[in-house]
Design a protein around this motif. Structure first.
Motif, PDB file in Angstrom:
ATOM      1  N   MET A   1       0.859  -1.189   0.000  1.00 23.69           N
ATOM      2  CA  MET A   1       0.000   0.000   0.000  1.00 23.69           C
ATOM      3  C   MET A   1       0.897   1.242   0.000  1.00 23.69           C
ATOM      4  N   VAL A   2       0.699   2.115  -0.971  1.00 25.96           N
ATOM      5  CA  VAL A   2       1.468   3.359  -1.039  1.00 25.96           C
ATOM      6  C   VAL A   2       0.549   4.525  -0.682  1.00 25.96           C
ATOM      7  N   LEU A   3       0.860   5.181   0.414  1.00 28.09           N
ATOM      8  CA  LEU A   3       0.120   6.388   0.812  1.00 28.09           C
ATOM      9  C   LEU A   3       0.823   7.563   0.163  1.00 28.09           C
ATOM     10  N   MET A   4       0.114   8.191  -0.746  1.00 25.02           N
ATOM     11  CA  MET A   4       0.735   9.163  -1.631  1.00 25.02           C
ATOM     12  C   MET A   4       0.190  10.550  -1.286  1.00 25.02           C
ATOM     13  N   ASP A   5       1.037  11.384  -0.702  1.00 26.59           N
ATOM     14  CA  ASP A   5       0.599  12.743  -0.379  1.00 26.59           C
ATOM     15  C   ASP A   5       0.586  13.582  -1.644  1.00 26.59           C
ATOM     16  N   THR A   6      -0.561  14.140  -1.930  1.00 25.01           N
ATOM     17  CA  THR A   6      -0.687  14.985  -3.126  1.00 25.01           C
ATOM     18  C   THR A   6      -1.423  16.261  -2.750  1.00 25.01           C
ATOM     19  N   GLN A   7      -1.383  17.201  -3.669  1.00 28.28           N
ATOM     20  CA  GLN A   7      -2.236  18.379  -3.510  1.00 28.28           C
ATOM     21  C   GLN A   7      -3.316  18.317  -4.575  1.00 28.28           C
ATOM     22  N   MET A   8      -4.562  18.411  -4.132  1.00 31.29           N
ATOM     23  CA  MET A   8      -5.657  18.516  -5.084  1.00 31.29           C
ATOM     24  C   MET A   8      -5.391  19.744  -5.962  1.00 31.29           C
ATOM     25  N   GLY A   9      -5.572  19.587  -7.264  1.00 33.40           N
ATOM     26  CA  GLY A   9      -5.381  20.726  -8.163  1.00 33.40           C
ATOM     27  C   GLY A   9      -3.931  21.061  -8.462  1.00 33.40           C
ATOM     28  N   PHE A  10      -3.000  20.153  -8.175  1.00 32.22           N
ATOM     29  CA  PHE A  10      -1.567  20.446  -8.331  1.00 32.22           C
ATOM     30  C   PHE A  10      -1.243  20.882  -9.768  1.00 32.22           C
ATOM     31  N   GLY A  11      -0.474  21.966  -9.876  1.00 34.87           N
ATOM     32  CA  GLY A  11      -0.044  22.455 -11.186  1.00 34.87           C
ATOM     33  C   GLY A  11      -0.804  23.695 -11.638  1.00 34.87           C
ATOM     34  N   VAL A  12      -1.955  23.952 -11.012  1.00 37.49           N
ATOM     35  CA  VAL A  12      -2.730  25.158 -11.346  1.00 37.49           C
ATOM     36  C   VAL A  12      -2.911  25.914 -10.031  1.00 37.49           C
TER      37      VAL A  12
ATOM     38  N   MET B   1      -6.132  26.396  -8.058  1.00 30.60           N
ATOM     39  CA  MET B   1      -6.903  25.186  -7.712  1.00 30.60           C
ATOM     40  C   MET B   1      -6.231  24.380  -6.602  1.00 30.60           C
ATOM     41  N   MET B   2      -4.981  24.706  -6.298  1.00 27.73           N
ATOM     42  CA  MET B   2      -4.185  23.820  -5.443  1.00 27.73           C
ATOM     43  C   MET B   2      -4.663  23.802  -3.991  1.00 27.73           C
ATOM     44  N   GLY B   3      -4.772  22.586  -3.458  1.00 31.47           N
ATOM     45  CA  GLY B   3      -4.965  22.393  -2.023  1.00 31.47           C
ATOM     46  C   GLY B   3      -6.370  22.663  -1.519  1.00 31.47           C
ATOM     47  N   SER B   4      -7.311  22.882  -2.422  1.00 36.25           N
ATOM     48  CA  SER B   4      -8.655  23.209  -1.932  1.00 36.25           C
ATOM     49  C   SER B   4      -9.683  22.203  -2.426  1.00 36.25           C
ATOM     50  N   HIS B   5     -10.562  21.797  -1.532  1.00 35.26           N
ATOM     51  CA  HIS B   5     -11.636  20.869  -1.912  1.00 35.26           C
ATOM     52  C   HIS B   5     -12.642  21.538  -2.837  1.00 35.26           C
ATOM     53  N   LYS B   6     -12.555  22.865  -2.967  1.00 39.70           N
ATOM     54  CA  LYS B   6     -13.539  23.584  -3.783  1.00 39.70           C
ATOM     55  C   LYS B   6     -13.429  23.212  -5.264  1.00 39.70           C
ATOM     56  N   TRP B   7     -12.262  22.698  -5.665  1.00 38.23           N
ATOM     57  CA  TRP B   7     -12.083  22.298  -7.066  1.00 38.23           C
ATOM     58  C   TRP B   7     -12.237  20.798  -7.271  1.00 38.23           C
ATOM     59  N   HIS B   8     -12.885  20.143  -6.306  1.00 39.10           N
ATOM     60  CA  HIS B   8     -13.138  18.695  -6.456  1.00 39.10           C
ATOM     61  C   HIS B   8     -13.958  18.426  -7.723  1.00 39.10           C
TER      62      HIS B   8
END
Lengths: 296, 319
Positions: A251-262, A265-272
């Motif tokens: 199992m790989v627990l992969m820390d990411t940022q939602m919206g990475f690269g823009v 959009m980064m780091g916010s659930h608002k862009w789910h």
């Protein structure tokens, strides 16, 4: 390790450099924002956050044959997307690795398209082996596919990606209990730990807590990594491949940022599950400039 | 009225167990999964002789459906085994998305369906499963009537490409289907030719329909009795042919009226040949604890109820 050797030696584009993977990832991100903008719907946040993983798997790690597509995938590494709502990144990576024409990305979420809102086999889109979207089912499916490989004497590996919010589904934990008990050691699962779900931060909503301790207690080998940095991600996957074949799933627990690269959009659930407007698209594409962009 | 001789009574679940064991010997792609009910599903022989192709999933039916879907990717033909309640209602979304919508070649094998599960009561007596399964696009739904037919159905569905729901049960019932009778998916079995009324029965109600046919013959009523073991796809041709001849219809099943065989036949007749129809089925009710015979009597699922339905429907025939 039969699995890791096979994958590294025979992956069709195993020689790709990190710089080349980065270029592909930027192109994929352009596809993602353009696809969701075009239909004013879809899920850009998680798609952008998981771009490095899918590009790594399809362009570096997996041994797979896009054409002709074989549902059974005998002798090929398989990938299952359990959190089906991040279909934009899946479709883009499948198209750009040769499963279907890149131009078909323009049909995403439109009537009579093979690119349904959530991935489906029903329209026979090459590269999709199971429908997903209703959450919590992919780990079970991937485990079954891994056990079929064992019965077939097939040495290849099964990969599966889940969202972290998705871990609130009970079926995930049924499968988490099953796979180590049945020694399904040709299975590498990933959790997109972006800490966000529709209604807010996962720890406020689901109380996921210490996932490493939880999965270790269930009998998994657990690795943690930065899912948005190719070097660390690839090194972790390689480490995980080295752990396969030892009676235990990984199992790989992969820390990411939602919206990475823009940036906006980064780091916010608002862009789910929200698409950018025209102006936001232009800003995003400016941030995602790539040499020799080949937009569909 | 034809005679239906039989030498022994057996449970339909044992027909499934025997069929599965035979498939183990003849079809190397067949694998089996069970959610902690090996003995109840009569899967012991398969488990003993083909342990490498058997997966004990434990009490985790949702996972079992997902595993089965995954096993098809690689060419396996998975047979899942648990009670009908846990094979359908408990895992509806897993079946819907990972099996039916994904077009996976999974055989969902469900025992202890209906009231004849008996003393365990309504928590376990599912009477909605046929309806749940037949609503799923492309799902094949089969409810055989006795041991031999259940065994034959088990063998037949292995050769059918696509998802199947196979429903059977716990009680011991007369085993009258000839052991060498081929099971044809989607084809009704004409048991008794008649001219006065068509009785379409499925599962355990097929034998009750035969008993009713004898009682009716004593009253001078000549009933046509047809075993509709496949609810979907429905044998529309045979049903319409019979109904056009007798001009009235009774359906009989161990299931809710809503969603069952009677519901399918009512739709067919309404579209093609509107004729009087009476349904012998559970009328919008849960079951309860009791012996199978007590329950079948209380909820109106026996030969007496079928005879009453026939008399009622015949009175409604246009003269």
């Amino acid at each position: 390790m039969a699995q890791s050797t096979a994958s590294e030696t025979h992956a069709p584009e195993a020689t790709k450099s990190v710089a080349e993977l980065q270029q592909i990832a930027t192109q994929v991100r352009r596809d993602i924002v353009r696809m969701v903008h075009a239909v004013n719907s879809g899920h850009p946040g998680g798609s952008l956050g998981c771009t490095e993983l899918l590009v790594s798997l399809y362009f570096k790690v997996m041994q797979h044959t896009p054409e002709p597509f074989d549902m059974n995938g005998i002798g090929q590494d398989l990938f299952f997307l359990s959190n089906g709502h991040i279909s934009p990144v899946f479709y883009s990576v499948l198209a750009r690795s040769g499963y279907f024409p890149v131009s078909e990305l323009a049909t995403f979420r439109k009537l009579n398209s093979r690119l349904q809102g959530h991935p489906a086999t029903h329209e026979h889109l090459p590269g999709i082996r199971i429908a997903s979207g209703s959450l919590g089912q992919g780990l079970s499916v991937a485990t079954g596919a891994a056990q079929a490989k064992k019965l077939n004497g097939d040495q290849s590996t099964v990969f599966v990606l889940m969202g972290d919010g998705e871990l609130e589904e009970g079926q995930i934990w049924e499968a988490a209990l099953y796979a180590p008990h049945h020694k399904v050691d040709n299975l590498m699962a990933f959790v997109d730990r972006n800490g966000q779900q529709i209604d807010g931060p996962t720890d406020k909503i689901g109380g996921l807590g210490d996932l490493r301790a939880k999965f270790e207690a269930f009998g998994w080998r657990v690795l943690e990594t930065d899912g948005n940095q190719f070097e660390t991600l690839l090194a972790t996957i390689k480490e995980g491949q080295g752990l396969l074949g030892q009676g235990v799933p990984v199992m790989v627990l992969m820390d990411t940022q939602m919206g990475f690269g823009v940036d906006f959009m980064m780091g916010s659930h608002k862009w789910h599950g929200v698409a950018p407007n025209d102006e936001q698209l232009a800003t995003a594409l400016k941030q995602l400039e790539v040499e020799k962009a080949s937009d569909y | 009225m034809k005679d239906f001789p039989y030498t022994e009574s057996k449970d339909t679940r044992s027909g499934f167990g025997a069929g599965l064991h035979e498939l183990g010997k003849t079809n190397p792609n067949v694998v089996a999964l069970c959610a902690d009910l090996i003995g109840s599903l009569k899967m012991d022989a398969f488990v003993k002789d083909f342990p490498e192709r058997f997966f004990q999933v434990g009490i985790a039916e949702a996972n079992m459906m997902g595993l089965a879907a995954g096993l098809t990717i690689g060419g396996k033909i998975p047979f899942t085994g648990t009670f009908a309640n846990f094979s359908t209602g408990r895992v509806y979304d897993q079946i819907r998305q990972s099996i039916a919508y994904s077009g996976k070649n999974v055989k969902i094998c469900a025992s202890h369906a209906g009231l004849t599960l008996g003393e365990d009561g309504a928590t376990h007596q599912i009477l909605e499963d046929i309806g749940l399964m037949k609503m799923l696009p492309h799902m094949c739904v089969i409810n055989p009537c006795d041991y031999n037919q259940t065994k034959a159905a088990t063998l037949a569905i292995a050769d059918y490409e696509g998802p199947v729901y196979l429903r059977f049960g716990r009680p011991v019932v007369p085993n009258f289907t000839p052991a060498d009778q081929q099971f044809e998916i989607g084809k009704g079995v004409l048991l008794n030719e008649g001219a006065d009324v068509s009785i379409f029965a499925t599962g355990h109600l097929v034998w009750k329909a035969i008993l009713a046919g004898k009682l009716l013959a004593d009253k001078g009523i000549n009933a046509e009795i047809i075993n509709i073991h496949t609810i979907k796809p429905l044998d529309a041709r045979m049903i319409l042919e019979s109904a056009r001849k007798t001009r009235c219809v009774v359906t009989a099943e161990e299931h809710q009226m809503n969603g069952g065989l009677g519901d399918s036949i009512a739709q067919l007749l309404a579209r093609e040949e509107p004729l009087p129809l009476e349904m012998v089925a559970v009328n919008d009710s849960f079951g309860e604890s009791g012996t199978p015979d007590q329950l079948m009597e209380k909820y109106g699922l026996n030969e007496t109820a079928i005879v009453a339905a026939v008399e009622k429907v015949m009175a409604r025939k246009t003269k």
